[in-house]
Design an enzyme around this catalytic site. Structure first.
Site, PDB file in Angstrom:
ATOM      1  N   LYS A  89       1.580  18.193  -8.251  1.00  0.00           N
ATOM      2  CA  LYS A  89       1.655  17.157  -7.213  1.00  0.00           C
ATOM      3  C   LYS A  89       0.884  17.548  -5.942  1.00  0.00           C
ATOM      4  O   LYS A  89       0.372  16.688  -5.228  1.00  0.00           O
ATOM      5  CB  LYS A  89       3.114  16.867  -6.865  1.00  0.00           C
ATOM      6  CG  LYS A  89       3.915  16.216  -8.002  1.00  0.00           C
ATOM      7  CD  LYS A  89       3.448  14.797  -8.288  1.00  0.00           C
ATOM      8  CE  LYS A  89       4.360  14.099  -9.289  1.00  0.00           C
ATOM      9  NZ  LYS A  89       3.780  12.796  -9.751  1.00  0.00           N
ATOM     10  N   GLU A 111       7.556   8.388  -1.875  1.00  0.00           N
ATOM     11  CA  GLU A 111       8.696   8.199  -2.759  1.00  0.00           C
ATOM     12  C   GLU A 111       8.803   9.436  -3.627  1.00  0.00           C
ATOM     13  O   GLU A 111       7.819  10.151  -3.819  1.00  0.00           O
ATOM     14  CB  GLU A 111       8.472   6.967  -3.647  1.00  0.00           C
ATOM     15  CG  GLU A 111       7.628   7.208  -4.903  1.00  0.00           C
ATOM     16  CD  GLU A 111       6.170   7.559  -4.626  1.00  0.00           C
ATOM     17  OE1 GLU A 111       5.707   7.306  -3.506  1.00  0.00           O
ATOM     18  OE2 GLU A 111       5.503   8.087  -5.534  1.00  0.00           O
ATOM     19  N   SER A 378       2.620  21.096 -16.356  1.00  0.00           N
ATOM     20  CA  SER A 378       2.494  20.427 -15.057  1.00  0.00           C
ATOM     21  C   SER A 378       3.419  20.961 -13.983  1.00  0.00           C
ATOM     22  O   SER A 378       3.142  20.805 -12.798  1.00  0.00           O
ATOM     23  CB  SER A 378       2.733  18.930 -15.241  1.00  0.00           C
ATOM     24  OG  SER A 378       3.965  18.710 -15.897  1.00  0.00           O
TER      25      SER A 378
END
Lengths: 396, 266
Positions: A89, A111, A378
């Site tokens: 991210k 969010e 990830s």
């Protein structure tokens, strides 16, 4: 074909379905992003941050003991879990936070579902001196209380969202409402490749570094391209990130693993492509879980980060083209792969990522021992220790 | 010409603004909604918007969100929306449906436009359908002779304002502020500026919504716009009343106040 070429559309998917009040801000963001993509100063600034702050390039790790359970294929992990903040991210938020500064805005909103994007946003905001408000479903604030604490430590305000299903979907609604109201001062750091144009394109552009690095790393390690590239898909940002560079390599299979929850044949899953249909959610046309009236159906997954009833429009397009395949992985299959990677390789993955690992156990057995499989690892599983401990009956 | 078009010919001749009232289908119940519509009709509402309750209403504030949630929990769907629309038009009130895009797409774009007309409806307000994605919908509204009503915001300027308003018929929905639906105390100056800019590019009537709840606000807006749209204030009145009958009395009172407001602005 003209539809495919129009900006912001991926075939029949994508576009902008938003209140008119947001159109100006989306135009402004699109222009800033397009300019930044061509600006060597911006690119150098981002590359410097990635090198000195994120920890890029992330390494690749071959996992032979895990691979023994996958038909003996060679399995290689792209280690996005080793990035600062623990997932892919950060790649996206650093880019968007730099754009925010270029827009002259001082406040960002985000969010978050599992909290990974929220933590990354709070981190980037702290780094760049921006005010940060994170919307998070009340249900998720309970499931991921550790990440709530992290965001607060980083100076962000976390707003629990109590409407609807109290999860990621509703956190996005609330962030959109904030944005409509405060658009002059505020930039929305969107966490995945969904949402209205330019988000699917922009977030992909910030995540595609994963595939660019991984493609040359695998070539260097093995002397050839992988047979298959696997990634878990919620909204789909880590998957697009690793897929994108491989799209022109027609012989490389691209396989996205969706959250199958209790099974796609039950009402409790989050497989938007495998178990959903085309429609509009959160500003874009794509696949989603919906009822006969077009109302969004609540999703379910053991993984908060995949617990989302929609998916990015580029994935919908790759699916319809047949360029990428999407399969559901149940909670139980994901948790089996989670435990297996812990015990065979000493790596605790995020439960989201465990869906991709479970996919590799299937695909490896299908392709046989000569195959090379690349998986986007990830995120790391620290945030999931409570959930995993409860699942496996470990007392904390 | 739809009955909504005819309404604005009439109100312009009377030199006043029209009062447009919003209620979500199925709120407070399916039968209760019919009573609200009857109360609107009796008390002086000029046009009615029937809301299609939706699971992800990003343009709506807490009041309409909660009402939509309650209505959806009771099972409201397209059938109830069209029944409510029919009830309103059979009372002789020009009426439209206000809906987010996905319910239209799921129902079938042509079929939705057709059923609006078949139930006497004048048109549809689509708050999250940008003009850039609206080609198919505009075609369907034309072939079914209904109004396509798009929303403009204070941030809508220049060529885009011309483009959006050129595809509006019935009225242009001018959002008074940058924000979501819900009753507010004051009115921003943005509304009158937006209406003035819009007048310069289109002859289509302009109605102002978002945050309007009082006679004073209605009067102020009637001074420069063709229509005044009120929604959340009616839901608040129904929600806060001890029972439906009292709620309907409060709605009737509020309508009468607002109807005075839209007549005293000029």
């Amino acid at each position: 074909m003209s539809r495919e070429l129009s900006p912001g559309h991926f075939g029949e998917f994508g576009g902008r379905y938003v209140p008119e009040a947001l159109v100006g801000a989306l135009d402004e963001l699109e222009a800033a992003h397009n300019a930044a993509q061509l600006d060597p100063v911006f690119q150098a600034e981002l590359a410097h941050l990635h090198k000195t702050y994120t920890g890029r390039p992330s390494i690749i790790t071959e996992v032979p003991r895990f691979a023994e359970h996958a038909g003996g294929a060679r399995i290689i992990l792209k280690r996005e879990d080793l990035n600062h903040t623990g997932s892919h991210k950060i790649n996206n938020v650093l880019g968007q936070a730099l754009l925010t500064k270029r827009l002259g805005k001082k406040r960002v909103i985000a969010e978050t579902g599992a909290g990974q994007h929220g933590v990354a946003s709070a981190t980037a905001a702290a780094l760049m001196g921006l005010d940060c408000v994170v919307y998070m479903g009340e249900e998720d604030t309970r499931r991921q209380s550790l990440n709530v604490a992290r965001m607060k430590l980083l100076g962000a305000e976390v707003v629990p969202v109590t409407t609807g299903s109290k999860t990621l979907k509703d956190a996005i609604n609330e962030a959109m409402r904030d944005w409509v109201t405060n658009v002059e001062t505020t930039n929305y750091l969107f966490g995945t490749v969904a949402g209205p144009h330019p988000f699917p394109t922009m977030v992909r552009d910030f995540q595609k570094i994963i595939g660019i690095e991984a493609r040359s790393q695998v070539l260097e390690l093995t002397g050839r391209l992988p047979d298959a590239v696997l990634a878990c898909v919620g909204g789909g940002s880590n998957a697009i990130g690793i897929f994108h560079e491989f799209i022109p390599d027609a012989d490389v299979r691209l396989i996205g693993l969706e959250a199958g929850g209790d099974g796609v044949d039950t009402p409790r899953h989050a497989s938007s492509i495998t178990g959903g249909s085309p429609g509009v959610l959160h500003g874009a046309r794509s696949y989603l879980l919906q009822d006969e009236n077009g109302q969004t159906i609540e999703s379910h997954s053991i993984s908060a980060g995949l617990d989302y009833p929609g998916v990015g429009p580029e994935h919908a397009y790759l699916h319809d083209l047949g360029r990428a395949e999407y399969r559901p992985i149940t909670d139980a299959q994901a948790m089996h792969a989670f435990a297996l990677l812990c015990k065979t390789e000493g790596i605790i993955p995020a439960i989201e990522t465990a869906h991709a690992l479970a996919g590799a156990l299937q695909v490896g057995n299908e392709l046989g021992p000569d195959a090379i499989i690349l998986i986007n690892l990830s995120g790391r599983g620290d945030k999931d220790v409570q959930t995993a401990a409860a699942y496996f009956g470990i007392e904390i | 010409m739809t009955s909504l078009d005819e309404l604005f010919v009439k109100t312009r001749a009377e030199n006043r603004a029209a009062l447009i009232a919003y209620i979500p289908a199925g709120y407070p119940t399916h039968e209760g909604c019919k009573r609200v519509i009857e109360t609107f009709a009796k008390s002086g509402v000029d046009a009615i918007e029937i809301g299609f309750p939706y699971s992800d209403p990003v343009m709506d504030g807490p009041t309409i969100q909660a009402a939509a949630e309650q209505s959806l929990a009771a099972g409201t769907g397209a059938r109830e929306v069209f029944e409510s629309l029919k009830h309103a038009t059979e009372l002789g009130i020009p009426s439209v449906v206000m809906t987010y895009w996905n319910p239209i797409e799921k129902y079938g774009v042509d079929r939705f436009a057709h059923d609006i007309a078949a139930n006497g409806g004048s048109g549809v307000i689509t708050p999250d359908l940008t003009i850039d994605e609206a080609d198919r919908w505009i075609e369907s509204t034309h072939s079914n002779d209904i109004n396509s009503i798009f929303v403009i915001a204070p941030s809508t300027v220049g060529e885009r304002l011309e483009k959006v308003t050129s595809h509006c018929s019935g009225f242009v929905y001018a959002a008074s502020i940058m924000g979501v639906t819900g009753a507010r105390g004051g009115l921003s100056t943005g509304a009158s500026d937006l209406v003035a800019r819009t007048r310069a590019v289109t002859p289509t009537p302009i109605a102002v919504g978002l945050g309007v709840s009082t006679r004073e606000q209605a009067k102020e807006i009637a001074g420069f716009a063709d229509g005044v749209i009120v929604g959340s204030a009616f839901i608040n009145a129904l929600r806060d009343a001890p029972d439906l009958e009292t709620g309907l009395e409060h709605v009737a009172q509020l309508v009468k106040e607002l109807a005075l407001g839209v007549r005293e602005g000029r």
